[in-house]
Design an enzyme around this catalytic site. Sequence first.
Site, short mmCIF file in Angstrom:
data_model
loop_
_atom_site.label_atom_id
_atom_site.label_comp_id
_atom_site.label_asym_id
_atom_site.label_seq_id
_atom_site.Cartn_x
_atom_site.Cartn_y
_atom_site.Cartn_z
N ARG A 155 0.84 -1.21 0.00
CA ARG A 155 0.00 0.00 0.00
C ARG A 155 0.87 1.26 0.00
O ARG A 155 0.44 2.33 -0.43
CB ARG A 155 -0.97 0.00 1.21
CG ARG A 155 -1.79 1.26 1.33
CD ARG A 155 -3.12 1.11 2.07
NE ARG A 155 -3.09 0.27 3.24
CZ ARG A 155 -2.51 0.57 4.41
NH1 ARG A 155 -1.89 1.73 4.56
NH2 ARG A 155 -2.55 -0.29 5.40
N TYR A 166 -13.41 16.88 -17.52
CA TYR A 166 -13.83 15.48 -17.49
C TYR A 166 -15.01 15.30 -16.51
O TYR A 166 -15.00 15.87 -15.41
CB TYR A 166 -12.63 14.63 -17.05
CG TYR A 166 -12.95 13.18 -16.91
CD1 TYR A 166 -13.20 12.38 -18.03
CD2 TYR A 166 -13.00 12.58 -15.65
CE1 TYR A 166 -13.50 11.04 -17.90
CE2 TYR A 166 -13.30 11.23 -15.52
CZ TYR A 166 -13.55 10.47 -16.65
OH TYR A 166 -13.86 9.15 -16.52
N ASP A 190 -4.60 18.71 -15.76
CA ASP A 190 -4.96 17.37 -16.24
C ASP A 190 -4.53 17.31 -17.70
O ASP A 190 -5.13 17.91 -18.58
CB ASP A 190 -6.47 17.15 -16.09
CG ASP A 190 -6.90 15.75 -16.53
OD1 ASP A 190 -6.16 15.11 -17.30
OD2 ASP A 190 -7.98 15.30 -16.11
N LYS A 211 -5.51 6.07 -20.39
CA LYS A 211 -5.68 6.51 -21.77
C LYS A 211 -4.39 6.27 -22.56
O LYS A 211 -4.04 5.13 -22.79
CB LYS A 211 -6.14 7.98 -21.77
CG LYS A 211 -7.24 8.27 -20.72
CD LYS A 211 -8.54 7.57 -20.98
CE LYS A 211 -9.55 7.59 -19.83
NZ LYS A 211 -9.85 8.86 -19.19
C1 LIG Z 1 -10.44 9.36 -18.04
C2 LIG Z 1 -10.09 10.70 -17.57
C3 LIG Z 1 -9.93 10.98 -16.21
C4 LIG Z 1 -10.20 9.93 -15.13
O1 LIG Z 1 -9.30 8.88 -15.22
P1 LIG Z 1 -9.69 7.37 -14.79
O2 LIG Z 1 -8.43 6.65 -15.06
O3 LIG Z 1 -10.82 6.96 -15.68
O4 LIG Z 1 -10.07 7.42 -13.36
C5 LIG Z 1 -9.57 12.25 -15.83
N1 LIG Z 1 -9.37 13.22 -16.75
C6 LIG Z 1 -9.51 12.99 -18.07
C7 LIG Z 1 -9.28 14.10 -19.03
C8 LIG Z 1 -9.89 11.73 -18.53
O5 LIG Z 1 -10.04 11.52 -19.83
#
Ligand SMILES: *Cc1c(COP(=O)(O)O)cnc(C)c1O
Length: 393
Positions: free
Chosen positions: A52, A105, A178, A203
């Site tokens: 963890r 998002y 982000d 992604k």
């Molecule tokens: C998918 C996504 C997230 C969240 O990520 P997860 O891995 O699905 O929790 C945050 N910001 C953007 C721009 C995303 O495309």
Amino acid sequence: MSDQKDFQPSTLVIHSNRVYESQSNSILFPIHQTATYIHESVGVTKGYGYSRGANPTVNALEQAIAAVEGTTTALCFRSGMAAITTLCMGLLKAGDHVVLSDVIYGGTSRLFHQVIGNFGIEYSSVDTSNLEEVEQAIRPNTRLMFVETPANPNLRLSDVKALAEIAHSHENLLLAVDNTFLTPLLQNCLNLGADISMLSTTKYIDGHNATIGGSLATHNEAIIERLRLVRKTIGTIQAPMDSWLALQGIKTLPARLALHCSNATQIANWLEKQPQVEHVYYPGLDSFPQKALAEKQQKGFGGMLAFELHASTEDTLNFINALKLATCAESLGSVETLITHPATASHCDLTPEVRAKLGISDRLIRLSVGLEAPQDLIADFEQAFAAVFGAKA
Ligand SMILES: *Cc1c(COP(=O)(O)O)cnc(C)c1O
């Protein structure tokens, strides 16, 4: 390797975590699928106590991500949302205020609207592409700006360098970006002045739809130590198997991104010429109002685009349903071309009025252009246009 610093990112993502695994010299970094680690004698470990807190395979992915971020340390999380949640719990307390991009998002907006807000943290949703609006939203208790650029789903851009300057002209105000849509290889937010770079590794980093994961990177060691403590405490660290899979994905990230960009450019140019298409949103198009900003802060236009058809919402959905190669599924950044309808998927929690104000119409289609041959994708769009528009086309 001792002279890693001299290598380019495309070399680092392949070799940054090479170790000589003592039993077999396996070329791949091993999966340390373990909960705990033996103490050679009480209190004597090799730096790992409990998974963890830290795990060697997770650490290997963290090194590869740090290499592409251009920093020394990154932390990996169970999901992109776990990364953002850990960031908020680590850096904010009740009474603090956050400036948040209004186009963002769906999960991030849900986190603030339905979860973080309940803990006494205030926030303002702001058009972060408008620097004046950002300045006006800052309060004495603003501690974090959380910005998404390009924004999901309409690709609106925010100027990271200018936002960093605004943030740093105030006391104790950090900028987190982000950067999921581009990754640091196409937009290095830390170099542009952001304090924290956040990725959903689900992604482009993984790239194969195999795992859910997230990461945070910063040049600030005190922030890393704080986030490490919070991650260990609330248990948001990535699982070793997921890190191992993402480690295979990140090796081809530079090559995949180049192809995602060129395929998306071809598809965007083609879509823009079709009579059935009303508007295409892609930062590489001359018609994109913020193309100059994209050229200034990005090293590529990315693999994401959005478009609207000359069609009702119903026919927009019929078009998505008629596609055979482009796949209707949430997520993005993978080898498969994925198509979504934000109003009923990622942004369904917003009211129609708020969506309309943010430029997320019920007719907006989001496309994550994959690595299939562009002519096959174009043929798929053509047959779907014919299915929906018939002789009209
Ligand atoms: C998918 C996504 C997230 C969240 O990520 P997860 O891995 O699905 O929790 C945050 N910001 C953007 C721009 C995303 O495309």
